[in-house]
Design a protein around this motif. Structure first.
Motif, PDB file in Angstrom:
ATOM      1  N   UNK A 139      26.073  19.380  -3.426  1.00 29.40           N
ATOM      2  CA  UNK A 139      26.764  20.010  -2.305  1.00 29.40           C
ATOM      3  C   UNK A 139      25.837  20.067  -1.099  1.00 29.40           C
ATOM      4  N   UNK A 140      26.341  20.658   0.002  1.00 32.80           N
ATOM      5  CA  UNK A 140      25.505  20.751   1.186  1.00 32.80           C
ATOM      6  C   UNK A 140      24.403  21.788   1.001  1.00 32.80           C
ATOM      7  N   UNK A 141      23.263  21.511   1.614  1.00 29.67           N
ATOM      8  CA  UNK A 141      22.101  22.392   1.562  1.00 29.67           C
ATOM      9  C   UNK A 141      21.695  22.689   3.003  1.00 29.67           C
ATOM     10  N   UNK A 142      21.948  23.907   3.442  1.00 28.96           N
ATOM     11  CA  UNK A 142      21.809  24.250   4.854  1.00 28.96           C
ATOM     12  C   UNK A 142      20.348  24.469   5.240  1.00 28.96           C
ATOM     13  N   UNK A 143      19.940  23.797   6.302  1.00 34.93           N
ATOM     14  CA  UNK A 143      18.602  23.981   6.857  1.00 34.93           C
ATOM     15  C   UNK A 143      18.614  25.130   7.859  1.00 34.93           C
ATOM     16  N   UNK A 144      19.542  25.086   8.810  1.00 35.13           N
ATOM     17  CA  UNK A 144      19.644  26.144   9.811  1.00 35.13           C
ATOM     18  C   UNK A 144      21.072  26.181  10.341  1.00 35.13           C
ATOM     19  N   UNK A 145      21.564  27.381  10.661  1.00 34.67           N
ATOM     20  CA  UNK A 145      22.927  27.516  11.155  1.00 34.67           C
ATOM     21  C   UNK A 145      23.086  28.806  11.941  1.00 34.67           C
ATOM     22  N   UNK A 146      24.188  28.948  12.613  1.00 30.78           N
ATOM     23  CA  UNK A 146      24.465  30.145  13.402  1.00 30.78           C
ATOM     24  C   UNK A 146      25.797  30.728  12.966  1.00 30.78           C
ATOM     25  N   UNK A 147      25.736  31.927  12.392  1.00 26.06           N
ATOM     26  CA  UNK A 147      26.881  32.482  11.685  1.00 26.06           C
ATOM     27  C   UNK A 147      27.918  33.155  12.564  1.00 26.06           C
ATOM     28  N   UNK A 148      29.168  33.015  12.129  1.00 29.57           N
ATOM     29  CA  UNK A 148      30.252  33.839  12.629  1.00 29.57           C
ATOM     30  C   UNK A 148      30.659  34.789  11.514  1.00 29.57           C
ATOM     31  N   UNK A 149      31.907  35.217  11.527  1.00 26.74           N
ATOM     32  CA  UNK A 149      32.405  36.087  10.466  1.00 26.74           C
ATOM     33  C   UNK A 149      32.872  35.252   9.277  1.00 26.74           C
ATOM     34  N   UNK A 150      33.670  34.219   9.555  1.00 24.25           N
ATOM     35  CA  UNK A 150      34.185  33.353   8.498  1.00 24.25           C
ATOM     36  C   UNK A 150      33.417  32.039   8.382  1.00 24.25           C
TER      37      UNK A 150
END
Length: 239
Positions: A139-150
Motif C-alpha cells: 500500500x502507500x507509505x506516506x513521507x509527508x502530507x498536510x491533513x484535513x478532517x477527512x
C-alpha cells in the motif's frame, strides 16, 4: 470546493477520517515546505545540490533538517514554526544524506506538528529526501502530507502497489473525495536508496508536478478553482 483545515504537519504517516495509517518504513531527511512554486529545474537543483536556503525568493516556511541526536523526543525547524513531536518508534540521530535523519519503523512511527501551515489553494512546494526500506509493500507509505478532517490537502508518498513515488491532492475534504495525483512510471522507484523528491502546486500554470532526483518526471493539469484550502498538517491515501 474550498475548505479550511486546522491541523499540524505530519511526517512519516497519513491520516484519514482521523485515523493515522500508511506508516512509512525507512529513513527521512531534510523536509522543507515553501509557500511558493519552484520555477523549474534550476530551483529544484538548488534544493538538493546546494542548500534549502540557497533557493531564490521567499524562504521555506518550515524546514526540518533532523540534526537532533539519538534519543531526542522533538525535532526543530529552522523556520518559525513549532517543533515536531516524535510518535511511536521514531529513531532520531541516524545517518542521513549529509548529517543525521530520522528512521521510522513502518508500524507506529511518525512526526507531528500542532500548527497550521500551507494554504493549498495557492502555489506551494514540498521537498524531502526519502529512503524506503526494501520489502514487499502493498500500500502507500506516506513521507509527508498536510491533513484535513477527512482527507489530506496534499500528500507525497511511496506507492507499494506500483513501486513509484507519487504526489497528489484531494478534490475536497470528504471521505469519498477522489485523489488527483502525478507520479513516476510503475516500477521506477528504487528501494533502499536515498531519493530527493519535490512536489509542486503551481496556480499560475494550473499544474501539479513531481520531480525525482532533480528531474521532472510528470506534470498534470490541476485547476485551482476546484482545489480547496487546507491550512493544516502535512500527510496520503490513494494510487
Amino acid at each position: 470546493m474550498q475548505w479550511t483545515g486546522r491541523h499540524g504537519i505530519q511526517i512519516g504517516a497519513g491520516a484519514y477520517s482521523g485515523e493515522v495509517m500508511s506508516y512509512f518504513p525507512g529513513v527521512i531527511d531534510d523536509v522543507a515546505v515553501f509557500e511558493k512554486r519552484m520555477w523549474g529545474g534550476s530551483h529544484v537543483k538548488a534544493l538538493f545540490e546546494e542548500w534549502v536556503a540557497a533557493v531564490p525568493g521567499r524562504p521555506a516556511i518550515a524546514h526540518y533538517e533532523f540534526s537532533e541526536t539519538m534519543g531526542s523526543e522533538m525535532v526543530h525547524s529552522r523556520a518559525h514554526v513549532r517543533s515536531a513531536s516524535l510518535v511511536g518508534g521514531v529513531e532520531a540521530g541516524v545517518p542521513g544524506t549529509s548529517g543525521s535523519a530520522v528512521r521510522l519503523n513502518g508500524e507506529d512511527a511518525y512526526l507531528r506538528v500542532a500548527a497550521a501551515h500551507i494554504n493549498t489553494h495557492r502555489s506551494y512546494t514540498v521537498s524531502v529526501w526519502a529512503k524506503v526500506d526494501p520489502g514487499n509493500h502493498s500500500e502507500e507509505k506516506v513521507v509527508v502530507a498536510q491533513q484535513g478532517i477527512e482527507r489530506p490537502g496534499f500528500t507525497l508518498y511511496y506507492s507499494g502497489a506500483s513501486k513509484r513515488w507519487v504526489f497528489g491532492t484531494y478534490e475536497s475534504d470528504r471521505a469519498d473525495a477522489s485523489l488527483v495525483w502525478v507520479g513516476q512510471e510503475p516500477g521506477a522507484a528504487i528501494q533502499g536508496e536515498w531519493t530527493p523528491l519535490v512536489g509542486v502546486h503551481d496556480v499560475v500554470a494550473n499544474t501539479l508536478s513531481l520531480y525525482v532526483n532533480g528531474k521532472l518526471v510528470n506534470s498534470i493539469p490541476w485547476d485551482k478553482s476546484v482545489s480547496y484550502v487546507e491550512c493544516g498538517s502535512l500527510s496520503g491515501h490513494g494510487e
